[in-house]
Design a protein around this motif. Structure first.
Motif, PDB file in Angstrom:
ATOM      1  N   ALA A 106       0.716  -1.201  -0.053  1.00 21.91           N
ATOM      2  CA  ALA A 106      -0.015   0.116  -0.030  1.00 21.91           C
ATOM      3  C   ALA A 106       0.789   1.250  -0.098  1.00 21.91           C
ATOM      4  O   ALA A 106       2.055   1.227   0.376  1.00 21.91           O
ATOM      5  CB  ALA A 106      -0.892  -0.077   1.207  1.00 21.91           C
ATOM      6  N   ALA A 107       0.382   2.208  -0.498  1.00 24.16           N
ATOM      7  CA  ALA A 107       0.863   3.455  -0.761  1.00 24.16           C
ATOM      8  C   ALA A 107       0.949   4.192   0.696  1.00 24.16           C
ATOM      9  O   ALA A 107       0.328   3.968   1.674  1.00 24.16           O
ATOM     10  CB  ALA A 107       0.384   4.654  -1.747  1.00 24.16           C
ATOM     11  N   ASN A 108       1.826   5.151   1.179  1.00 25.64           N
ATOM     12  CA  ASN A 108       2.086   5.925   2.408  1.00 25.64           C
ATOM     13  C   ASN A 108       0.877   6.964   2.503  1.00 25.64           C
ATOM     14  O   ASN A 108       0.592   7.421   1.483  1.00 25.64           O
ATOM     15  CB  ASN A 108       3.340   6.699   2.436  1.00 25.64           C
TER      16      ASN A 108
ATOM     17  N   MET B 112      -4.434  14.272  10.863  1.00 25.10           N
ATOM     18  CA  MET B 112      -5.454  13.736   9.824  1.00 25.10           C
ATOM     19  C   MET B 112      -4.687  13.015   8.710  1.00 25.10           C
ATOM     20  O   MET B 112      -3.875  13.864   8.030  1.00 25.10           O
ATOM     21  CB  MET B 112      -6.493  14.612   9.398  1.00 25.10           C
ATOM     22  N   THR B 113      -4.728  11.732   8.305  1.00 26.08           N
ATOM     23  CA  THR B 113      -3.981  11.211   7.254  1.00 26.08           C
ATOM     24  C   THR B 113      -5.017  10.467   6.298  1.00 26.08           C
ATOM     25  O   THR B 113      -6.307  10.152   6.751  1.00 26.08           O
ATOM     26  CB  THR B 113      -3.000  10.410   7.642  1.00 26.08           C
ATOM     27  N   VAL B 114      -4.653  10.239   5.058  1.00 27.48           N
ATOM     28  CA  VAL B 114      -5.314   9.425   4.137  1.00 27.48           C
ATOM     29  C   VAL B 114      -4.352   8.595   3.257  1.00 27.48           C
ATOM     30  O   VAL B 114      -3.200   9.240   2.741  1.00 27.48           O
ATOM     31  CB  VAL B 114      -6.422  10.447   3.413  1.00 27.48           C
ATOM     32  N   THR B 115      -4.916   7.496   3.000  1.00 28.31           N
ATOM     33  CA  THR B 115      -4.023   6.621   1.918  1.00 28.31           C
ATOM     34  C   THR B 115      -4.563   6.861   0.666  1.00 28.31           C
ATOM     35  O   THR B 115      -5.821   6.833   0.639  1.00 28.31           O
ATOM     36  CB  THR B 115      -4.310   5.092   2.288  1.00 28.31           C
ATOM     37  N   PRO B 116      -3.857   7.445  -0.275  1.00 28.73           N
ATOM     38  CA  PRO B 116      -4.379   8.382  -1.307  1.00 28.73           C
ATOM     39  C   PRO B 116      -4.674   7.168  -2.466  1.00 28.73           C
ATOM     40  O   PRO B 116      -5.232   7.730  -3.582  1.00 28.73           O
ATOM     41  CB  PRO B 116      -3.288   9.260  -1.990  1.00 28.73           C
ATOM     42  N   SER B 117      -4.428   6.011  -2.498  1.00 27.80           N
ATOM     43  CA  SER B 117      -4.713   5.083  -3.428  1.00 27.80           C
ATOM     44  C   SER B 117      -5.081   3.706  -2.892  1.00 27.80           C
ATOM     45  O   SER B 117      -4.739   3.367  -1.758  1.00 27.80           O
ATOM     46  CB  SER B 117      -3.441   5.159  -4.606  1.00 27.80           C
TER      47      SER B 117
END
Lengths: 443, 307
Positions: free
Chosen positions: B161-163, B171-176
């Motif tokens: 998985a992407a970072n 707040m973070t989100v895995t973009p893909s």
């Protein structure tokens, strides 16, 4: 009797003439710096027991006993003392302002923020070459702004050094002149010439007090001995000899003064201000060096933990030490170790990049810079408050001195009228004496 | 008797008039620039606060840009997954036709060719690239997400998985999503597979006639596989949808923080125009009064009256 009237009248004429001369002199020198208002002191000329019969007072008119300098030596010493304080505060504020501006205008803080911003932009696409180039450019800007700040501080410091050298030279010139002046004052007997010399002496003392805090001891003959650096400080001028003041700097650049070979601690005057500004600038420089080193070691150790774009181990981003020496060592954006150590080439892993961003936050590089800027600017602000107060006190002292020993045009105008009338009255006395004598002859 | 010396009068008049015009100058500058702080030392505390807030502004522009990039990538992922669903539904329809006992071998082969064309579409969709030129399904690896061998079999070439990308604050989100996350499925009978291989096997089997209707209908056969793949796609789309709504929340938080900051910046470093204008007018009145009284007093001299 009549001949007495004639001589009394003519002595009155001479006195009024002298008073008118002094008044004219006062008016002419109303705006002369250091001029102290003069006045004529008169005394009655009379004797007892010289007349035809014992006990009759003989009157011989008036005599000019001297020309007085209407000086208030307390007000003068207040002007010197407060002037020293104000000069120190003025110089210190100017110096601190240039130190604060040197760091502030070099944009160190903004460039660190921009660097952090470029790093976090890279997290969006760690393999993107333009984002990597952006980080590299931002890192180069950080190094350059540290260099700029360091250069500006160095030029401020060389300014302080020049100011101190020049101030010391001025003090030595003034001291030599004062020593010579002391000689002239001691030998001068004419009161009006001596008054001019005393004016010169006081002007020089006042100039001297702008450079350092002076303590003066005035002898009865008008000569002055000058000490610097408080009542227990070394002698600058003793009678007709002057000691030599000197300035030296240690390895850090800190300024110290000596007078006649012994250490001199100044608490007032521009030389003290320069010394304090230099100390503040050296301390700001070493803090800035610390921040630059901390930035460089934080970034470099994070780089070493990661892998560059081609998968090789990360190399140092910054080289050199201190704010003046820090340089961008990385030549290509692909050298930024964004991926974790051991990642394959072209990996868009941003583990190490995130670790770098976190460690920059933990090292608080931006916060340290902000603190430095705050400390520098608050030093300027608090010293400006002191300066405003000291300037107001100095200005008051000058006004007091000038009210007491300066020329007032209104007073002089009134004096002109008064002495003109005195002159006319004395002339009338002579004319009456002549009339009386003529009447005697007509008998 | 103390009289005011002539030079003392002029000196103190100059000192006071200078101070007054200096303070009117400062006020005038504050009004015309809108900034209360020209130098840090005008108000060190406010200047330090302003620096921190301006740094937050700079970092928030980056966060906004990153958020928008993540938003774009996820929206792109979402629409790509929708296209997968559409194509997969078409393939299901075709497979149903092929499984009909009345269809002859040559028609089956034609359907196989049609599915093969859909397969090519699926492979290129699986290698879709984002705005930065990275494959959206390849995780952290660069290059295409799926590589195709000589016989047309697609293999996942990406990584894990992407970072996660920061959306500001914590707040973070895995973009893909990665290829396996979107396309690998597990069927009810516990067998696992992946969408592209299933479609490839279906197309090959129909074209060379080895795939029978019975095989297709069997447990773990074509229809089970296609259904499971479709379920997986729907699940992945839900995950992507949740991330998109999280981004929208983060954007609201960012906007609120930016608004809050700019209002604080105006309070801390901006000029209060009402106060400044009133002060300026007060200073101007005092200044002109001082100038007028100076002119009057300077004209007062005994010499004027002596003839």
């Amino acid at each position: 009797m009549a001949s007495d009237m004639l001589s009394i009248g003519s002595s009155g004429l001479r006195a009024a003439q002298a008073a008118l001369d002094v008044t004219s002199q006062n008016i002419a020198n109303a705006a002369t710096a250091g001029y102290v208002k003069r006045s004529v002191s008169l005394s009655e000329l009379s004797s007892t027991g010289t007349g035809t019969s014992y006990g009759v007072v003989s009157q011989w008119g008036v005599r000019v006993t001297g020309i007085t300098r209407d000086v208030d030596s307390f007000a003068q010493s207040e002007v010197r003392r407060t002037g020293s304080d104000a000069a120190r505060a003025d110089t210190l504020v100017t110096g601190l302002t240039s130190v604060s501006d040197a760091v502030d205008n070099s944009n160190v803080y903004a460039s660190i923020t921009a660097f952090q911003s470029a790093l976090s932009k890279l997290t969006a696409s760690p393999t993107d070459s333009s984002l990597r180039a952006n980080v590299l450019a931002a890192a180069g800007n950080v190094a350059q702004s540290f260099n700029t700040a360091s250069t500006s501080l160095a030029s401020a410091q060389s300014g302080f050094q020049l100011a101190a050298t020049d101030g010391v030279a001025q003090v030595n010139t003034l001291a030599t002149s004062l020593a010579k002046l002391n000689q002239s004052i001691a030998t001068e007997t004419d009161p009006s010439s001596q008054a001019t010399l005393l004016d010169q002496r006081d002007t020089m003392l006042q100039q001297l007090s702008q450079y350092g805090d002076v303590t003066t001891t005035i002898a009865s003959n008008g000569t002055v001995n000058v000490q610097m650096g408080g009542a227990s400080g070394p002698m600058l001028v003793t009678g007709s000899t002057a000691s030599t003041m000197a300035m030296s700097q240690d390895a850090t650049g800190a300024i110290s003064y000596t007078l006649g070979g012994s250490a001199l601690t100044l608490s007032g005057g521009s030389l003290a201000g320069t010394q304090q500004a230099m100390a503040a600038s050296i301390s700001a420089g070493s803090t800035l060096d610390g921040i630059a080193n901390s930035l460089s070691s934080t970034v470099n150790s994070a780089q070493a933990n990661g892998a560059a774009l081609d998968g090789s181990a990360g190399t140092a981003m910054f080289s050199g030490s201190g704010a003046g020496g820090i340089t961008l060592a990385l030549t290509s954006g692909s050298g930024i170790a964004a991926a974790a150590s051991g990642s394959a080439a072209n990996s868009s892993d941003s583990t190490n990049l995130n670790a770098l961003i976190t460690s920059l936050g933990t090292a608080n590089i931006a916060g340290q810079t902000n603190n430095l800027l705050y400390n520098l600017s608050s030093a300027v602000a608090s010293n400006t408050t002191t300066q405003t107060t000291l300037d107001a006190i100095y200005s008051n002292a000058k006004t007091t001195l000038s009210s007491q020993s300066g020329v007032s045009m209104d007073d002089e105008a009134a004096n002109l009228v008064r002495f003109q009338q005195a002159y006319q009255a004395s002339a009338k006395v002579i004319s009456v004496a002549q009339t009386l004598f003529n009447q005697l002859l007509q008998i | 008797m103390t009289s005011i010396g002539t030079s003392a009068f002029y000196d103190s008049a100059i000192y006071n008039l200078n101070k007054l015009s200096e303070s009117t100058g400062t006020l005038q500058q504050q009004i015309s620039t809108g900034n209360r702080l020209t130098h840090s030392y005008d108000d060190p505390v406010a200047a330090a606060q302003m620096r921190t807030m301006q740094a937050a502004d700079t970092l928030s522009t980056t966060t906004t840009a990153n958020t928008n990039a993540a938003n774009t990538t996820l929206t792109q992922t979402d629409s790509t997954l929708s296209q997968f669903t559409t194509i997969l539904t078409n393939i299901q329809t075709l497979a149903t036709q092929a499984a009909n006992g009345t269809v002859n071998a040559s028609d089956k082969a034609k359907i196989g060719v049609q599915i093969s064309a859909y397969y090519q579409n699926l492979v290129s969709l699986a290698n879709t690239k984002d705005a930065y030129g990275n494959s959206i399904f390849s995780g952290t690896a660069s290059g295409p997400a799926y590589t195709v061998d000589a016989s047309g079999n697609a293999t996942y070439a990406g990584s894990g998985a992407a970072n996660p990308v920061s959306l500001g604050g914590a707040m973070t989100v895995t973009p893909s999503v990665t290829g396996p996350e979107a396309f690998d499925f597990t069927m009810a009978n516990g067998q696992s597979g992946d969408l592209l291989s299933s479609v490839k096997a279906l197309s090959d089997g129909l074209q060379n006639g080895t795939l029978t209707a019975t095989q297709m209908n069997a447990t773990g056969g074509t229809f089970d596989q296609l259904n499971a793949a479709l379920d997986q796609l729907t699940t992945t789309q839900t995950v992507v949808g949740t991330r998109l709504s999280w981004i929208s929340t983060a954007q609201n938080v960012q906007t609120a923080a930016t608004t809050q900051r700019s209002s604080t910046e105006a309070d801390v470093g901006g000029t209060n125009l009402t106060t400044a204008a009133a002060q300026l007018s007060q200073q101007m009145t005092i200044l002109s009064a001082s100038q007028a009284s100076f002119t009057k007093l300077a004209g007062l001299s005994l010499f004027t009256y002596l003839t």
